[in-house]
Design an enzyme around this catalytic site. Structure first.
Site, PDB file in Angstrom:
ATOM      1  N   SER A  67      88.026  -9.837 -37.887  1.00 50.75           N
ATOM      2  CA  SER A  67      89.465  -9.621 -37.748  1.00 50.75           C
ATOM      3  C   SER A  67      90.267 -10.709 -38.435  1.00 50.75           C
ATOM      4  O   SER A  67      91.282 -10.449 -39.067  1.00 50.75           O
ATOM      5  CB  SER A  67      89.834  -9.648 -36.261  1.00 50.75           C
ATOM      6  N   GLU A  88      87.826 -16.926 -24.503  1.00 49.18           N
ATOM      7  CA  GLU A  88      88.911 -17.639 -25.174  1.00 49.18           C
ATOM      8  C   GLU A  88      89.226 -18.979 -24.506  1.00 49.18           C
ATOM      9  O   GLU A  88      89.529 -19.968 -25.171  1.00 49.18           O
ATOM     10  CB  GLU A  88      90.177 -16.766 -25.208  1.00 49.18           C
ATOM     11  N   PHE A 140      96.116 -13.225 -26.524  1.00 46.16           N
ATOM     12  CA  PHE A 140      95.217 -13.963 -25.632  1.00 46.16           C
ATOM     13  C   PHE A 140      95.505 -15.467 -25.684  1.00 46.16           C
ATOM     14  O   PHE A 140      95.508 -16.143 -24.661  1.00 46.16           O
ATOM     15  CB  PHE A 140      93.754 -13.694 -25.998  1.00 46.16           C
ATOM     16  N   HIS A 160      97.398 -11.293 -35.401  1.00 45.93           N
ATOM     17  CA  HIS A 160      97.799  -9.965 -34.927  1.00 45.93           C
ATOM     18  C   HIS A 160      98.916 -10.109 -33.892  1.00 45.93           C
ATOM     19  O   HIS A 160      98.899  -9.510 -32.827  1.00 45.93           O
ATOM     20  CB  HIS A 160      96.619  -9.199 -34.339  1.00 45.93           C
ATOM     21  N   ARG A 187      98.898  -9.472 -39.065  1.00 47.46           N
ATOM     22  CA  ARG A 187      97.590  -8.836 -39.197  1.00 47.46           C
ATOM     23  C   ARG A 187      96.922  -9.158 -40.516  1.00 47.46           C
ATOM     24  O   ARG A 187      95.822  -8.727 -40.774  1.00 47.46           O
ATOM     25  CB  ARG A 187      97.748  -7.322 -39.103  1.00 47.46           C
TER      26      ARG A 187
END
Lengths: 326, 288
Positions: free
Chosen positions: A51, A72, A97, A123, A181
């Site tokens: 990602s 995380e 997160f 993101h 992103r």
């Protein structure tokens, strides 16, 4: 692999999942550059190396990359511990997160302990579109901004991110980067220069100055061009560093323009608009202020491009918001 | 577990003396603050003494890159650590007299930015093992040979992040990480296993990929021998967990039977009585 990745507007995914847009690889490419220059950078992620593109760094420097799996909080606390040994860790995961789930670890272990960790929240905003609220990050500027001794940076595009990442190798404070992103439209040239803590002032308008950050800069730039073509005097300040805030740039806008309009892909509570409001409220200036962004609500389900239209965060939307103030 | 030892009689005396020093200084400092975590320190006084006066590789420089690291998940026992750090010469002893007063570097929880010798700040329970994992990873990247000792409270086992850290230490084969659990059986709201049961603890750590040992945490001979041995073991390819069975409030009889002493204040008269009890009691094991 396609030479030029083919983006599907309805999902904002690439048709060829093996292809990577240049802006997606900014993070890994820049860290590889920094490592080659002798900076003790390390990287870590929480099951998102594809990602955020860090897989490329992992391949180049397997000994300096840590896969933390889906943990995380452990990742952020461990990065702080790692930094005490002289490494500069860059840890990346979804902004939703980092800004909320790991907020306390960032405060306690990174900022309070003054460790040179760089958190990359990617993101961010509503760029995850139909993945929904769990994956939207419209609170992260607010939470990170409230943490002492932590810089908060929201680059407008890949070129700006690259430059600010390079500066981060020697920056004295821990940093929270908020990026999109990796499919974000291009605003800047690779050779444009930026400094952490110094706004990019494109112009101060007599009627309106728009102060924007992150992906909103692209739409704001389009809006400014359209309004100036229509005969208005509209300026733009790209406030890529939200903390420490370039107060002089805010004051210049507040004392020159009739209206200051802030635009951000974030809740209007606690974000860039609030930071600007705090400065304006405590300073002499004649401008009135309008905050534009997500109006303290959870965003709808939608493909991201359609969401930006709906929330008036694209060029025509920002133009309409500004026009209504004139 | 029976542990053979080559610890000299002089060293045993010294370790017992230093554990007594930790308890006495804790009483003295809490008299300044007028509230503090007596019993939380008393359960781990021998662990502090064993690490700082025997097991850990440290020097006069608190920032020596090759030093062994000590982190405390139970940061509220810092009042027991500060006297040791002063004794090591990492900061002036007068600092102790300012404990918790306005602007003092020394508060109820340890702050690495203010206190030389504190390897990492703590106070929010559950972070320390992750911090230690990161230190071990960083040490590996920089080719620095040190051991990371992380002392955890048994109530701390209820924090989810501890188990994230435990998985990651095993997955990354961090054989230089040693977790020491101060298994005193109590937390703020009562007995740990009444508040939120954590047993079977040893089996949990084994299942998470750790080598596990259990030891009497007040028997300095058994404890020190165990810690020396796990530190020296270069064949282990996994992190190591030592469950130190301890007694909360160990050394002052009424604190041992009254969990309310997790956070409390002794009047000057009671402090003096406690001091006399500590001076006249030889603590060597007795947790079984």
């Amino acid at each position: 692999m396609n030479a030029k990745p083919d983006l599907t507007p309805e999902s904002w995914q690439y048709r060829d999942l093996n292809s990577r847009a240049p802006s997606l690889s900014v993070l890994a490419d820049t860290l590889i550059e920094l490592a080659a220059e002798g900076h003790p950078v390390a990287a870590g992620t929480a099951d998102l190396q594809h990602s955020n593109g860090l897989v490329k760094f992992a391949e180049a420097h397997p000994d300096r990359f840590v896969q933390f799996g889906i943990s995380e909080q452990n990742m952020v606390s461990a990065a702080a511990g790692m930094a005490t040994t002289g490494m500069i860790p860059y840890v990346a995961t979804f902004a939703s997160f980092l800004g909320l789930l790991t907020c306390e670890q960032i405060r306690m272990d990174v900022a309070y302990c003054a460790q040179p960790v760089r958190m990359i929240g990617h993101h961010t905003g509503i760029s995850m579109g139909f993945y929904g609220t769990s994956h939207h990050a419209t609170e992260d500027i607010s939470t990170m901004r409230a943490i002492a001794d932590l810089a908060v940076i929201s680059p407008a595009d890949g070129a700006q991110f690259r430059q600010l990442l390079r500066h981060s190798a020697t920056y004295p404070l821990p940093i929270y980067f908020r990026i999109g992103r990796g499919h974000d439209p291009v605003v800047y040239d690779r050779n444009d220069s930026f400094q952490i803590g110094k706004a990019k002032v494109h112009g101060i308008g007599k009627d309106i100055t728009i102060i924007a950050c992150g992906m909103a800069v692209h739409g704001a730039k389009q809006a400014v061009e359209a309004l100036n073509e229509a005969g208005h005097s509209v300026g733009l300040v790209d406030m890529h560093t939200i903390k420490p805030l370039d107060e002089a740039a805010v004051l210049e806008a507040a004392q020159t323009s009739r209206i200051v309009l802030t635009v951000e892909e974030h809740n209007i509570l606690g974000g860039l608009g609030s930071a600007v409001a705090e400065i304006m409220a405590e300073s002499p200036g004649r401008a009135r202020l309008k905050r534009h962004g997500i109006m303290d609500e959870y965003a709808l389900i939608s493909p991201p491009m359609r969401l930006y239209q709906h929330y008036k965060l694209d060029g025509p939307g920002i133009r309409d918001v500004a026009q209504a103030l004139l | 577990m029976t542990v053979n030892t080559d610890i000299s009689a002089e060293q045993i005396d010294r370790l017992e003396d230093r554990a007594r020093f930790v308890r006495l200084e804790t009483i003295r400092l809490i008299e300044i603050a007028k509230v503090g975590h007596y019993s939380s320190v008393f359960s781990c006084a021998e662990i502090f003494a064993s690490l700082y006066y025997d097991v850990m590789k440290i020097s006069d420089d608190p920032n020596w890159p090759l030093r062994d690291r000590f982190l405390m998940g139970k940061g509220h026992a810092a009042v027991g650590l500060f006297p040791i750090l002063a004794d090591k010469g990492y900061f002036p002893e007068e600092w102790l007299d300012s404990y918790t007063r306005l602007g003092s570097p020394l508060g109820d929880h340890p702050d690495m930015r203010k206190v030389p010798g504190v390897d990492f700040s703590s106070g929010s329970i559950g972070h320390a093992l992750s911090n230690g994992v990161g230190m071990a990873l960083g040490g590996r990247m920089r080719d620095l040979d040190f051991t990371v000792f992380v002392m955890l409270g048994d109530g701390e086992m209820q924090e989810g992040q501890v188990w994230e850290a435990a998985i990651s230490a095993a997955s990354h084969k961090l054989s230089n990480v040693v977790a020491i659990i101060d298994r005193n059986g109590y937390q703020l709201d009562g007995k740990v296993d009444d508040v939120m049961a954590i047993e079977p603890l040893a089996e949990k750590w084994r299942a998470f990929g750790w080598e596990v040992h259990e030891v009497d945490g007040h028997d300095v001979v058994a404890l020190t021998s165990m810690l020396r041995r796990v530190k020296a073991d270069k064949n282990r390819d996994k992190p190591c967990c030592v469950i130190a069975k301890t007694v909360k409030g160990r050394g002052v009889d009424y604190m041992e039977t009254e969990p309310g002493w997790h956070l409390g204040y002794l009047s000057p008269e009671d402090s003096e009585k406690a001091r006399q009890t500590i001076l006249n009691t030889r603590i060597s094991g007795g947790t079984q």
